[in-house]
Design an enzyme around this catalytic site. Structure first.
Site, PDB file in Angstrom:
ATOM      1  N   LYS A 102       0.848  -1.251  -0.030  1.00 26.22           N
ATOM      2  CA  LYS A 102      -0.198  -0.045  -0.208  1.00 26.22           C
ATOM      3  C   LYS A 102       0.830   1.380   0.098  1.00 26.22           C
ATOM      4  O   LYS A 102       0.452   2.279  -0.523  1.00 26.22           O
ATOM      5  CB  LYS A 102      -1.018   0.005   1.188  1.00 26.22           C
ATOM      6  CG  LYS A 102      -2.175  -0.872   0.797  1.00 26.22           C
ATOM      7  CD  LYS A 102      -3.253  -0.611   1.899  1.00 26.22           C
ATOM      8  CE  LYS A 102      -4.505  -1.377   1.568  1.00 26.22           C
ATOM      9  NZ  LYS A 102      -4.611  -2.779   2.079  1.00 26.22           N
ATOM     10  N   GLU A 162     -10.224   7.428   4.006  1.00 23.58           N
ATOM     11  CA  GLU A 162     -10.764   6.096   4.934  1.00 23.58           C
ATOM     12  C   GLU A 162      -9.815   5.392   5.288  1.00 23.58           C
ATOM     13  O   GLU A 162      -8.867   4.915   4.511  1.00 23.58           O
ATOM     14  CB  GLU A 162     -12.071   5.830   4.014  1.00 23.58           C
ATOM     15  CG  GLU A 162     -11.917   4.650   3.157  1.00 23.58           C
ATOM     16  CD  GLU A 162     -11.143   5.149   1.957  1.00 23.58           C
ATOM     17  OE1 GLU A 162     -10.850   6.254   1.607  1.00 23.58           O
ATOM     18  OE2 GLU A 162     -10.408   4.062   1.318  1.00 23.58           O
ATOM     19  N   SER A 178       1.503  -9.770  -0.921  1.00 21.93           N
ATOM     20  CA  SER A 178       1.421  -8.492  -0.824  1.00 21.93           C
ATOM     21  C   SER A 178       1.595  -7.873   0.498  1.00 21.93           C
ATOM     22  O   SER A 178       1.711  -6.626   0.440  1.00 21.93           O
ATOM     23  CB  SER A 178      -0.443  -8.076  -1.071  1.00 21.93           C
ATOM     24  OG  SER A 178      -1.038  -8.822  -0.379  1.00 21.93           O
TER      25      SER A 178
HETATM   26  C1  LIG Z   1      -5.158  -3.738   1.765  1.00 20.22           C
HETATM   27  C2  LIG Z   1      -4.421  -5.001   1.493  1.00 20.22           C
HETATM   28  C3  LIG Z   1      -4.626  -5.878   0.191  1.00 20.22           C
HETATM   29  C4  LIG Z   1      -6.121  -5.614  -0.596  1.00 20.22           C
HETATM   30  O1  LIG Z   1      -6.011  -4.553  -1.393  1.00 20.22           O
HETATM   31  P1  LIG Z   1      -5.812  -4.614  -2.857  1.00 20.22           P
HETATM   32  O2  LIG Z   1      -6.172  -3.101  -3.367  1.00 20.22           O
HETATM   33  O3  LIG Z   1      -6.820  -5.708  -3.522  1.00 20.22           O
HETATM   34  O4  LIG Z   1      -4.397  -4.933  -3.266  1.00 20.22           O
HETATM   35  C5  LIG Z   1      -3.886  -7.069   0.231  1.00 20.22           C
HETATM   36  N1  LIG Z   1      -2.909  -7.398   0.908  1.00 20.22           N
HETATM   37  C6  LIG Z   1      -2.365  -6.602   1.732  1.00 20.22           C
HETATM   38  C7  LIG Z   1      -1.419  -7.011   2.633  1.00 20.22           C
HETATM   39  C8  LIG Z   1      -3.385  -5.377   2.175  1.00 20.22           C
HETATM   40  O5  LIG Z   1      -2.878  -4.689   3.310  1.00 20.22           O
END
Ligand SMILES: *Cc1c(COP(=O)(O)O)cnc(C)c1O
Length: 400
Positions: free
Chosen positions: A92, A114, A379
């Site tokens: 993010k 938000e 992610s």
């Molecule tokens: C917020 C988040 C997501 C989901 O958000 P996307 O916009 O779909 O990528 C996925 N993995 C992590 C670790 C997150 O913090």
């Protein structure tokens, strides 16, 4: 590069999705941001500064890692793009630093957003601290209780956390509240959305800031293997980490999979598998696949991973589904938890529950395609989830 020239088109449409369906005074602000984005973000100074931030502050490039033990267990060759090693522990920050840098160039004083689980709030509060900007994060009262550690992190970073006490007191109301606050002072503030969602230009802008993930991964994977990956896998909430990785390979041959949360069951209210089970509709000022109740309102959604529980999804994903370019599949809570523990124990990486949806599916895919390579976007890291997992599943998995 033809794909990026036409997606989105100049009105912000991805095929029949996306666009901007908002009140006229808000539309004027969105057009200003769009113009600024096109002129400023392509400038040499902006690009140079963002590059330097990514390298020295965020710790990029994040590595691609060959998950040897996982690959030996399931067949196939599984590789992980390590966004868990990006500063603040998830992808993010890639778009938050981009959005905040744009805000700085525009002379804005305050970032407004938000947050649901608090991950976007923490990343944006980090970006605000870096640039010396004020930061206001709107968060439902229910989520404030549930996500206490992230609320504390935001406050330590100097952000003002605004409790939202109307409606269901969760993410949807937080969005409404944050938009309201932004409209009160659009001259000095800027709204920073948390994924590839919302009215134009956000789905495009957030995707473009996340493209660094795919650009790095493509080069790294090629350097490691001399090839392109046969398959890509990423989890999809709004879809920003997935677009980051997928965008580098959209015009290539590989198979692409977006993994949605199947939750407790496939009954409405028990999951957030928006594209697998939803239909085209409208949410928060743009068109996309949505989960709706009988009245056509956004349906209640659930996932063990709070970063994935949104009843809409990015417009670009909606288009890629209809085009058949990306396959949208699911992983349920149980598969996700199994993968959370397995990745921890076989590879020494505790993944975010969101990311464990992607690894759960990737392992199944590896069994089906034992001769192929799979590049997964990991992610984020799982530190934020360990208390929740212990409290609810510690016994089942033999920890308590
Ligand atoms: C917020 C988040 C997501 C989901 O958000 P996307 O916009 O779909 O990528 C996925 N993995 C992590 C670790 C997150 O913090």
């Amino acid at each position: 590069m033809g794909y990026f020239k036409t997606n989105p088109d100049e009105k912000g449409n991805f095929g029949e999705y996306g666009g901007s369906f908002i009140p006229p005074d808000l539309q004027i602000e969105m057009e200003k941001i769009t113009d600024a984005y096109f002129s400023i973000s392509k400038s040499h100074d902006f690009i140079t500064e963002l590059r330097s931030i990514r390298k020295h502050f965020q710790g990029r490039p994040t590595p691609v890692y060959y998950a040897k033990s996982l690959s030996e267990k399931y067949g196939g060759r599984i590789y992980l793009k390590r966004e868990d090693l990006n500063h603040t522990g998830a992808h993010k920050l890639n778009h938050c630093m981009g959005e905040a840098l744009l805000a700085k160039y525009l002379g804005k004083k305050k970032l407004i957003a938000e947050t649901g689980a608090g991950q976007h709030g923490v990343a944006l509060a980090t970006a605000a601290a870096y640039f010396g900007l004020e930061c206001e994060i709107h968060m439902g009262e229910v989520d404030i209780v549930k996500e206490h550690p992230n609320v504390v992190r935001m406050k330590i970073l100097g952000a003002n956390v605004i409790p939202v006490s109307f409606g269901l007191k969760t993410l949807k109301e937080a969005v409404d509240s944050a938009f309201g606050a932004y409209m009160e002072d659009p001259i000095n503030s800027i709204y920073c959305i948390g994924s590839v969602v919302g009215p134009h230009p956000f789905p495009m802008m957030v995707r473009d800031f996340q493209r660094v993930v795919g650009i790095e991964a493509k080069e790294q994977f090629h350097e490691m293997t001399g090839e392109q990956p046969d398959n890509l896998v990423a989890c999809v909430g709004g879809g920003s980490n997935a677009m980051g990785l997928f965008s580098a390979y959209i015009e290539d041959e590989c198979e692409i999979y977006g993994v949605e949360p199947a939750g407790r069951s496939l009954n409405l209210g028990d999951h957030a598998a928006t594209m697998t089970l939803g239909k085209p509709g409208m949410i928060h000022g743009f068109k996309c696949y949505t989960l709706q109740d009988e009245k056509g309102e956004p349906a209640p959604v659930y996932s063990i991973a709070s970063g994935l529980d949104y009843p809409g999804v990015g417009p670009e994903h909606s288009m890629l589904k209809d085009m058949g370019r990306v396959n949208y599949v699911t992983a349920d809570d149980k598969e996700t938890l199994d993968s959370f523990f397995e990745l921890s124990r076989l590879e020494g990486i505790i993944p975010a529950l969101e990311s464990a949806h992607a690894t759960a599916f990737a392992c199944k895919l590896a069994q089906q395609k034992p001769k192929q390579s799979i590049l997964v976007n990991l992610s984020g890291r799982g530190d934020k989830d360990i208390d929740f997992v212990m409290d609810h599943y510690g016994k089942e998995y033999g920890i308590l």
